[in-house]
Design a protein around this motif. Structure first.
Motif, PDB file in Angstrom:
ATOM      1  N   HIS A  35      47.896  40.776  37.112  1.00  0.00           N
ATOM      2  CA  HIS A  35      46.979  40.432  36.021  1.00  0.00           C
ATOM      3  C   HIS A  35      47.768  39.651  34.962  1.00  0.00           C
ATOM      4  N   VAL A  37      39.036  45.037  44.514  1.00  0.00           N
ATOM      5  CA  VAL A  37      38.469  44.978  43.165  1.00  0.00           C
ATOM      6  C   VAL A  37      39.587  45.355  42.186  1.00  0.00           C
ATOM      7  N   ALA A  38      39.998  44.406  41.373  1.00  0.00           N
ATOM      8  CA  ALA A  38      41.065  44.695  40.405  1.00  0.00           C
ATOM      9  C   ALA A  38      40.631  45.848  39.516  1.00  0.00           C
ATOM     10  N   ARG A  74      27.595  35.493  31.560  1.00  0.00           N
ATOM     11  CA  ARG A  74      27.975  36.907  31.669  1.00  0.00           C
ATOM     12  C   ARG A  74      27.208  37.739  30.644  1.00  0.00           C
ATOM     13  N   ALA A  82      33.117  45.061  36.397  1.00  0.00           N
ATOM     14  CA  ALA A  82      32.709  45.090  37.802  1.00  0.00           C
ATOM     15  C   ALA A  82      32.787  46.509  38.365  1.00  0.00           C
ATOM     16  N   SER A  85      31.346  39.281  47.687  1.00  0.00           N
ATOM     17  CA  SER A  85      32.096  38.893  46.494  1.00  0.00           C
ATOM     18  C   SER A  85      31.146  38.168  45.559  1.00  0.00           C
ATOM     19  N   VAL A 143      36.768  30.997  37.479  1.00  0.00           N
ATOM     20  CA  VAL A 143      37.131  32.398  37.705  1.00  0.00           C
ATOM     21  C   VAL A 143      38.538  32.500  38.286  1.00  0.00           C
ATOM     22  N   SER A 161      41.541  46.592  36.748  1.00  0.00           N
ATOM     23  CA  SER A 161      41.408  46.112  35.372  1.00  0.00           C
ATOM     24  C   SER A 161      40.069  45.417  35.131  1.00  0.00           C
ATOM     25  N   ASN A 162      39.328  45.108  36.182  1.00  0.00           N
ATOM     26  CA  ASN A 162      38.021  44.475  36.059  1.00  0.00           C
ATOM     27  C   ASN A 162      36.983  45.577  35.812  1.00  0.00           C
ATOM     28  N   ASP A 191      42.323  36.826  36.354  1.00  0.00           N
ATOM     29  CA  ASP A 191      42.248  38.231  35.955  1.00  0.00           C
ATOM     30  C   ASP A 191      41.313  39.101  36.785  1.00  0.00           C
ATOM     31  N   THR A 192      40.636  38.501  37.770  1.00  0.00           N
ATOM     32  CA  THR A 192      39.714  39.306  38.575  1.00  0.00           C
ATOM     33  C   THR A 192      39.821  39.073  40.075  1.00  0.00           C
TER      34      THR A 192
END
Length: 161
Positions: free
Chosen positions: A146, A118-119, A89, A125, A81, A21, A121-122, A26-27
């Motif tokens: 990102h 929390v991104a 997934r 989530a 987290s 991850v 872009s995620n 990216d997250t």
């Protein structure tokens, strides 16, 4: 799938998920250059926190860590987290881990849970957390690099328990 407390022999499987991850970039706002020792120190919570694994037989599908968001006067809000193995997934692992963290926080007497970074872009989530009753209470703009989208915001998400 069962969720249980992390034990030391889980670390190799958990480390593989955490490293995967973090390397994707990216997250999670963790440094991909961190060595395994630092990843372990950051991921495995000491009491009063807790680290768990989601298991399917003897396979670790995901992991979560939880505990107080801040010490002292801020100790009434928890944080958590979650990381799920790429091949697990879409199977409800993240939701199960989040529900477990919320239940644990309630039993520990926390008044709320807050996610600090929390991104935006995620989207998977963010959608999950909204379905679980969290709201975005603020976004720090352009604070997460990102790898494909460039700088995106980091949401602070909160819900009362």
């Amino acid at each position: 799938m069962i969720i249980r407390d992390f034990v030391e022999t889980d670390w190799p499987a958990v480390e593989a998920i955490v490293a995967q991850v973090v390397a994707a970039g990216d997250t999670f706002p963790y440094d991909p250059a961190w060595p395994a020792k630092v990843l372990r120190e950051v991921w495995v919570e000491a009491p009063p926190g807790r680290t768990v694994v989601a298991m399917d037989g003897d396979q670790v599908l995901g992991t979560a860590k939880m505990g107080p968001n801040r010490p002292g006067p801020g100790r009434y809000v928890s944080t958590a987290s979650f990381m799920v193995a790429a091949d697990a997934r879409g199977r409800g692992v993240g939701r199960a881990l989040a529900e477990d963290a919320l239940a644990w926080a309630r039993t520990q007497g926390y008044a709320a849970m807050q996610f600090n970074a929390v991104a935006e872009s995620n989207e998977v989530a963010v959608r999950l957390y909204r379905r679980l009753g969290f709201a975005v209470i603020g976004t720090v703009p352009e604070s997460f690099a990102h790898p494909q989208r460039g700088r995106v915001g980091l949401h602070v998400m909160h819900r009362f328990l």
